[in-house]
Design an enzyme around this catalytic site. Structure first.
Site, PDB file in Angstrom:
ATOM      1  CG  HIS A 180       2.080 -15.191 -27.484  1.00  0.00           C
ATOM      2  ND1 HIS A 180       0.927 -15.043 -26.747  1.00  0.00           N
ATOM      3  CD2 HIS A 180       3.069 -14.620 -26.738  1.00  0.00           C
ATOM      4  CE1 HIS A 180       1.205 -14.395 -25.620  1.00  0.00           C
ATOM      5  NE2 HIS A 180       2.497 -14.130 -25.583  1.00  0.00           N
ATOM      6  CB  SER A 301      -0.167 -38.850 -49.936  1.00  0.00           C
ATOM      7  OG  SER A 301      -1.317 -38.714 -50.747  1.00  0.00           O
ATOM      8  CE  LYS A 307       0.628 -34.211 -47.526  1.00  0.00           C
ATOM      9  NZ  LYS A 307      -0.798 -34.352 -47.660  1.00  0.00           N
ATOM     10  CD  GLU A 314      -0.640 -36.340 -39.085  1.00  0.00           C
ATOM     11  OE1 GLU A 314      -1.767 -35.966 -39.442  1.00  0.00           O
ATOM     12  OE2 GLU A 314       0.164 -36.894 -39.847  1.00  0.00           O
TER      13      GLU A 314
END
Ligand code: ARG
Length: 482
Positions: A180, A301, A307, A314
């Site tokens: 979970h 970024s 970043k 992704e």
């Protein structure tokens, strides 16, 4: 295959042969047609913009068919020889980029045949004896899918090798295991990575099953019913590396279940990749900091200088949508098609090509990411301080040493966890007397099982996370997969 990546030059000129040319009708069936197709008809009908990728398979199939026709004395040796040399010329023309594909010639089969006619004349027309585009396309797609499986198989093996190498380095690296996404029990990073090695092993085995089932030759099924020419289907099947000819000519031209199986296996694979990609995204986020991806597999970024984005992970996660979509799309195309061939089935190719390209790309990118990533051992270990991660070990100890039924041990442990929660400390930091207040039988020995190292080392059951077991699993996986 070089033409796979080359830009297609499609000429817009029409057919150019005799009477058919005057009428603007197709050279392949001009006899029956007085007029040529509407422009939009040509547009919806033509598949050459994508099925040119089948050129190598198409030519290999034609060569095998031609050799068989000569062997069976269906065409003359001389015609056979000029067909074969013409096909070789076409192959090199396509590979060196000098071949002009024409949309007016619809697909790869007719583009090749029309060029053959330009090169060798009348004899070109004999190649199609005892064959149809229906068995020809079924053959080409089978051969192409077989190659795609072989390429993917090699890529998956490399990905497993990269995972196994990392697992070996991190066989003792302790981290939280989750259910979970809540801290559950301590595990090792090596064990976690080996879980994916197993999944990918099943992916390889699904692809191997698919390959074995698709490896029958449809060639010689002709349009749908077989042919009256004395062809030798065993010979062409063997020449093209198939196990045997397909037993039913109608099945041979009608089904695309082999593409569906490939896409289904690919869809499951892409889901595995996507889950791992998601974990990498989590693991390199500031909230976790479990791994660091290399510069080569991170992006910055344009506005936020701090970043480091895990774009490759992704994208692997996102590209699952394309592969699952490809499976869906072909299932819907095939559903409800009456036997045998229907032009609908031309819609099998784009999903197949896109899914195969996507899978290959994702597997390769994932391999690079895994090879380059660095585990942050301190953060991984520190994360096991949270969430009373050795609570199960405490309960197991109560069962083992005090003979409590597991349910009661679970209850006692729950009370001790609440105690630690109230005091804001870890289980291992609770005073013995506090635990004895809940269960009088508890002794000093309890502290042995409350440490994460001992908890991990104790899970030495087959398939468990103890480093000794993980090392055995790694050794076995090298035998099974590499
Ligand atoms: N381009 C067609 C396809 O991909 C080849 C088969 C055409 N057969 C036919 N009878 N029109 O399906």
């Amino acid at each position: 295959m070089t033409a796979d990546t080359q830009n297609l030059t499609i000429a817009s000129d029409g057919p150019e042969d005799g009477a058919a040319q005057q009428a603007g009708a197709n050279t392949m069936w001009g006899g029956r047609f007085a007029a040529g197709p509407a422009e939009v008809m040509e547009q919806i009908n033509a598949s050459i913009s994508f099925d040119q990728r089948l050129y190598a398979q198409d030519i290999a199939g034609s060569k095998a068919h031609c050799a068989m026709l000569v062997e069976q004395a269906i065409i003359s040796k001389e015609d056979g020889a000029s067909i074969l040399s013409g096909l070789d010329t076409i192959l090199s023309e396509i590979e060196n980029g000098s071949f002009t594909f024409k949309a007016s010639l619809e697909d790869i089969h007719m583009n090749v045949e029309a060029r053959l006619r330009e090169l060798i004349g009348e004899a070109a027309g004999r190649l199609h004896t005892g064959r149809s585009r229906n068995d020809q396309v079924a053959l080409d797609v089978r051969l192409w899918t077989r190659d795609a499986i072989d390429g993917l198989e090699a890529g998956l093996r490399a990905l497993q090798a990269a995972l196994i190498a990392q697992a070996e380095a991190e066989a003792e690296t302790i981290m939280p295991g989750y259910t979970h996404l809540q801290t559950a029990q301590p595990v090792t990073l090596g064990h976690h990575l080996m879980a994916y090695v197993e999944m990918l092993g099943r992916d390889r085995s699904r692809l191997a099953d698919c390959r074995a089932r698709l490896n029958e030759s449809p060639l010689g099924a002709a349009a749908l019913a077989g042919t009256s020419f004395p062809i030798d289907r065993q010979a062409t099947a063997a020449a093209l590396g198939f196990e045997r000819p397909m037993a039913n000519s109608m099945d041979a031209v009608a089904d695309r279940d082999y593409v569906l199986e490939f896409l289904a296996a690919g869809a499951i694979l892409t889901v595995h990749l996507s889950r791992f990609a998601e974990e990498l995204v989590l693991w390199c986020s500031p909230g976790f900091q479990f791994v660091q991806l290399s510069d080569a597999f991170s992006t910055g970024s344009s506005i936020m200088p701090q970043k480091r984005n895990p774009d490759a992970a992704e994208l692997i996660r996102g590209k699952a949508g394309r592969v699952v979509g490809a499976l869906n799309s072909l299932l819907v195309v095939m559903k409800g098609l009456p036997l045998t061939y229907g032009k609908d089935m031309q819609e099998d190719k784009e999903p197949l090509f896109d899914a195969a390209d996507t899978l290959q790309l994702c597997v390769t990118a994932m391999t690079g990411m895994v090879q380059d990533m660095t585990a942050r051992r301190d953060t991984l270990r520190a994360a096991t301080d949270q969430g009373f991660i050795t609570a199960t070990d405490l309960a197991d100890w109560l069962v083992r040493r005090l003979g409590l039924p597991f349910r009661q041990a679970h209850h006692v442990t729950g009370s001790i966890v609440r105690l630690a929660e109230e005091r804001g400390c870890a289980l291992v930091e609770l005073p013995l007397t506090a635990m004895q207040g809940v269960e009088a039988g508890i002794t000093e020995e309890i502290f042995d099982v409350l440490s994460v190292d001992k908890a991990v080392a104790s899970r030495a059951s087959y398939g468990g996370t103890a480093p000794a077991q993980v090392r055995k699993a790694i050794a076995a996986a090298k035998e099974r997969f590499l």
